[in-house]
Design a protein around this motif. Structure first.
Motif, PDB file in Angstrom:
ATOM      1  N   ARG A 187       0.817  -1.217   0.000  1.00 58.37           N
ATOM      2  CA  ARG A 187       0.000   0.000   0.000  1.00 58.37           C
ATOM      3  C   ARG A 187       0.847   1.262   0.000  1.00 58.37           C
ATOM      4  NH1 ARG A 187      -3.551   1.585   3.303  1.00 58.37           N
ATOM      5  NH2 ARG A 187      -2.525   0.885   5.208  1.00 58.37           N
ATOM      6  N   ALA A 188       2.130   1.117   0.352  1.00 58.75           N
ATOM      7  CA  ALA A 188       2.996   2.295   0.356  1.00 58.75           C
ATOM      8  C   ALA A 188       3.408   2.675  -1.066  1.00 58.75           C
ATOM      9  CB  ALA A 188       4.231   2.021   1.211  1.00 58.75           C
ATOM     10  N   THR A 189       3.624   1.686  -1.915  1.00 65.63           N
ATOM     11  CA  THR A 189       4.078   1.973  -3.279  1.00 65.63           C
ATOM     12  C   THR A 189       2.969   1.773  -4.308  1.00 65.63           C
ATOM     13  OG1 THR A 189       4.772  -0.310  -3.658  1.00 65.63           O
ATOM     14  CG2 THR A 189       6.406   1.175  -2.675  1.00 65.63           C
ATOM     15  N   GLY A 190       1.891   1.116  -3.920  1.00 64.34           N
ATOM     16  CA  GLY A 190       0.815   0.822  -4.861  1.00 64.34           C
ATOM     17  C   GLY A 190       1.112  -0.360  -5.768  1.00 64.34           C
ATOM     18  N   ARG A 191       2.211  -1.079  -5.469  1.00 58.51           N
ATOM     19  CA  ARG A 191       2.584  -2.212  -6.335  1.00 58.51           C
ATOM     20  C   ARG A 191       1.892  -3.488  -5.888  1.00 58.51           C
ATOM     21  NH1 ARG A 191       8.602  -3.521  -7.514  1.00 58.51           N
ATOM     22  NH2 ARG A 191       7.519  -5.013  -8.831  1.00 58.51           N
ATOM     23  N   LEU A 192       1.594  -4.339  -6.857  1.00 56.55           N
ATOM     24  CA  LEU A 192       1.061  -5.665  -6.567  1.00 56.55           C
ATOM     25  C   LEU A 192       2.142  -6.688  -6.910  1.00 56.55           C
ATOM     26  CD1 LEU A 192      -1.644  -7.070  -5.711  1.00 56.55           C
ATOM     27  CD2 LEU A 192      -1.994  -7.514  -8.138  1.00 56.55           C
ATOM     28  N   HIS A 193       2.538  -7.468  -5.926  1.00 51.38           N
ATOM     29  CA  HIS A 193       3.588  -8.471  -6.135  1.00 51.38           C
ATOM     30  C   HIS A 193       2.943  -9.848  -6.300  1.00 51.38           C
ATOM     31  CE1 HIS A 193       6.846  -5.728  -4.948  1.00 51.38           C
ATOM     32  NE2 HIS A 193       6.010  -5.277  -4.028  1.00 51.38           N
ATOM     33  N   ARG A 200      -0.580 -29.535   2.622  1.00 58.80           N
ATOM     34  CA  ARG A 200       0.592 -29.317   3.459  1.00 58.80           C
ATOM     35  C   ARG A 200       0.827 -27.825   3.652  1.00 58.80           C
ATOM     36  NH1 ARG A 200       4.575 -30.586  -1.299  1.00 58.80           N
ATOM     37  NH2 ARG A 200       5.843 -28.701  -1.351  1.00 58.80           N
ATOM     38  N   VAL A 201       1.712 -27.483   4.589  1.00 61.42           N
ATOM     39  CA  VAL A 201       2.070 -26.086   4.830  1.00 61.42           C
ATOM     40  C   VAL A 201       3.557 -25.915   4.543  1.00 61.42           C
ATOM     41  CG1 VAL A 201       2.365 -24.322   6.621  1.00 61.42           C
ATOM     42  CG2 VAL A 201       0.259 -25.661   6.544  1.00 61.42           C
ATOM     43  N   ASP A 202       3.909 -24.850   3.813  1.00 64.71           N
ATOM     44  CA  ASP A 202       5.304 -24.524   3.547  1.00 64.71           C
ATOM     45  C   ASP A 202       5.552 -23.060   3.896  1.00 64.71           C
ATOM     46  OD1 ASP A 202       7.104 -26.473   2.835  1.00 64.71           O
ATOM     47  OD2 ASP A 202       6.381 -26.599   0.769  1.00 64.71           O
ATOM     48  N   LEU A 203       6.791 -22.757   4.233  1.00 66.74           N
ATOM     49  CA  LEU A 203       7.189 -21.386   4.542  1.00 66.74           C
ATOM     50  C   LEU A 203       8.051 -20.825   3.423  1.00 66.74           C
ATOM     51  CD1 LEU A 203       8.286 -21.092   8.266  1.00 66.74           C
ATOM     52  CD2 LEU A 203       6.257 -20.202   7.159  1.00 66.74           C
ATOM     53  N   PHE A 204       7.866 -19.533   3.125  1.00 63.59           N
ATOM     54  CA  PHE A 204       8.614 -18.905   2.041  1.00 63.59           C
ATOM     55  C   PHE A 204       9.212 -17.584   2.535  1.00 63.59           C
ATOM     56  CE2 PHE A 204       5.388 -21.595   0.222  1.00 63.59           C
ATOM     57  CZ  PHE A 204       6.054 -22.258  -0.801  1.00 63.59           C
ATOM     58  N   ASP A 205      10.397 -17.285   2.017  1.00 66.85           N
ATOM     59  CA  ASP A 205      11.125 -16.082   2.415  1.00 66.85           C
ATOM     60  C   ASP A 205      10.781 -14.933   1.462  1.00 66.85           C
ATOM     61  OD1 ASP A 205      12.902 -14.287   3.425  1.00 66.85           O
ATOM     62  OD2 ASP A 205      14.663 -15.177   2.477  1.00 66.85           O
ATOM     63  N   LEU A 206      10.299 -13.826   2.006  1.00 68.50           N
ATOM     64  CA  LEU A 206       9.962 -12.661   1.173  1.00 68.50           C
ATOM     65  C   LEU A 206      10.936 -11.505   1.397  1.00 68.50           C
ATOM     66  CD1 LEU A 206       6.059 -12.500   1.561  1.00 68.50           C
ATOM     67  CD2 LEU A 206       7.403 -13.740  -0.140  1.00 68.50           C
ATOM     68  N   SER A 207      12.032 -11.758   2.136  1.00 69.59           N
ATOM     69  CA  SER A 207      12.907 -10.648   2.525  1.00 69.59           C
ATOM     70  C   SER A 207      13.594 -10.010   1.317  1.00 69.59           C
ATOM     71  CB  SER A 207      13.941 -11.109   3.547  1.00 69.59           C
ATOM     72  OG  SER A 207      14.753 -12.123   2.986  1.00 69.59           O
ATOM     73  N   GLY A 208      13.738 -10.762   0.226  1.00 70.18           N
ATOM     74  CA  GLY A 208      14.333 -10.181  -0.973  1.00 70.18           C
ATOM     75  C   GLY A 208      13.336  -9.369  -1.793  1.00 70.18           C
ATOM     76  N   LEU A 209      12.073  -9.433  -1.416  1.00 69.70           N
ATOM     77  CA  LEU A 209      11.013  -8.795  -2.202  1.00 69.70           C
ATOM     78  C   LEU A 209      10.395  -7.601  -1.482  1.00 69.70           C
ATOM     79  CD1 LEU A 209       9.306  -9.306  -4.834  1.00 69.70           C
ATOM     80  CD2 LEU A 209       7.690 -10.525  -3.370  1.00 69.70           C
ATOM     81  N   LEU A 210      10.208  -7.739  -0.158  1.00 75.49           N
ATOM     82  CA  LEU A 210       9.494  -6.710   0.608  1.00 75.49           C
ATOM     83  C   LEU A 210      10.389  -6.132   1.692  1.00 75.49           C
ATOM     84  CD1 LEU A 210       6.105  -8.609   1.242  1.00 75.49           C
ATOM     85  CD2 LEU A 210       6.685  -7.140  -0.702  1.00 75.49           C
ATOM     86  N   GLU A 211      10.279  -4.819   1.889  1.00 73.67           N
ATOM     87  CA  GLU A 211      10.943  -4.187   3.035  1.00 73.67           C
ATOM     88  C   GLU A 211      10.215  -4.618   4.307  1.00 73.67           C
ATOM     89  OE1 GLU A 211      10.608  -0.014   2.603  1.00 73.67           O
ATOM     90  OE2 GLU A 211      11.842   0.089   0.798  1.00 73.67           O
TER      91      GLU A 211
END
Lengths: 163, 197
Positions: B124-130, B163-174
């Motif tokens: 919502r800060a940049t208006g981008r949809l990832h 099943r449940v999996d975890l994903f890293d978004l640190s390279g994508l989102l601040e």
């Protein structure tokens, strides 16, 4: 058009197509944690907050609430929460890993409850006016609960402020 | 009853007056200080609302409502009910499984893209949809975004198996952290509670 021009045009077309399709590199699961999760059983209804992942895990026909500390990749004990005669439906954890909100089926009814890890206590939270809870979300600061409740065949959301 | 008898019952009355109200609260299972509020109005009268999600600070509420026959995410301020426009999420219904970061900068949810479900995050800060595509034939069913926006838990189905999996978004989102939160840490400084395993 020269060979270099054609290549540039093709590259531009590919980039434009990728942007329109919303292309992005596929997500990669966090390997070691995924292994822990697969070993835990058949999992669903995840809730992620801070260093904690809470979920409902099924093994040998029995489902229970599981809470995993993400850094140590280990489940933590939840004494007094899981019962063999209860069926968890929805779970949500706060950022501190102190409170777990839970919807579960027990003795033929569906109830909302709050578990505090430091005191190992489970408190039933009455639905008022009466209704059937289905899904719960706890704010990460642990102060507000949002509960999806069925009343008279209509889904609504109750908000409960916790002390 | 004589005067001595009346004197003996007076402490009993006081005890009832003092202890009965908190005892009633305790017996009702409410506990002290529990306050209830109705969810803010959607502005369209009584209508179904599902799958609530709160921002980490509890200020914002996301939920699913029907708009023109399509299940659509609605973002509101919890106390005032003010609807917050979502620039990138007017399409791709049905929406499901909304999840908010601490300050509500990020709203993650599942949308429909063609015949498949797709996890996306609106910043919502940049208006981008990832868009967050998954490898292979994995299909997302439900998601949960960590309060700092750095990880995503996905309930997936593959070949009929859940099943449940975890994903890293640190390279994508601040990071979207709570005010006063340490860099590299998860709990706000000075926060109490059972922080350790």
């Amino acid at each position: 058009m020269t060979r270099r021009g054609r290549a540039a045009a093709a590259a531009a077309c590919l980039l434009a197509a990728a942007a329109l399709a919303g292309c992005a590199p596929p997500l990669r699961p966090l390997g070691p944690l995924s292994q822990v999760l697969q070993q835990a059983g058949v999992n669903h209804a995840p809730s992620l907050s801070g260093r904690w992942l809470a979920l409902i895990s099924g093994r040998q026909g029995r489902e229970q609430v599981l809470m995993i500390h993400l850094q140590s990749r280990r489940p933590v004990p939840l004494p007094g929460l899981n019962r063999p005669d209860a069926q968890p439906v929805s779970v949500s954890v706060d950022d501190a890993g102190e409170q777990l909100a839970l919807v579960r089926q027990l003795d033929g009814r569906t109830e909302l409850a709050l578990y505090r890890r430091s005191t190992q206590s489970l408190q039933r939270l009455p639905i008022d006016p009466p209704g059937v809870p289905q899904q719960v979300a706890l704010s990460a600061d642990g102060r507000v609960l949002a509960v999806q409740v069925s009343r008279g065949g209509l889904w609504g959301v109750d908000l409960i402020e916790l002390p | 009853m004589n005067s001595q008898g009346r004197g003996q019952t007076r402490p009993l009355r006081w005890a009832i007056l003092v202890f009965a109200p908190p005892l009633a609260v305790w017996l009702s299972g409410c506990g002290p200080g529990l306050r209830r509020r109705p969810a803010p109005s959607t502005g369209l009268g009584p209508e179904a609302r599902q799958e609530p999600a709160l921002s980490g600070d509890g200020r914002l509420l996301a939920s699913l409502v029907e708009r023109d026959g399509r299940t659509t995410v609605l973002l509101q301020e919890r106390l005032s009910g003010r609807v917050i426009p979502l620039r990138q999420l007017q399409r791709h219904q049905p929406h499901s499984s909304p999840s908010l970061s601490w300050n509500g900068r990020y709203l993650a949810l599942l949308v429909q893209r063609g015949t498949r479900r797709l996890a996306v995050v609106e910043d919502r800060a940049t208006g981008r949809l990832h868009p967050l595509p998954l490898p292979g034939d994995l299909e997302p069913q439900r998601l949960s975004l960590s309060s700092d926006g750095q990880r995503l838990a996905l309930q997936l189905v593959q070949a009929g198996q859940r099943r449940v999996d975890l994903f890293d978004l640190s390279g994508l989102l601040e990071p979207d952290r709570a005010p006063g939160q340490r860099l590299g840490g998860s709990a706000p400084e000075g926060a109490g509670g059972a922080a350790g395993p």
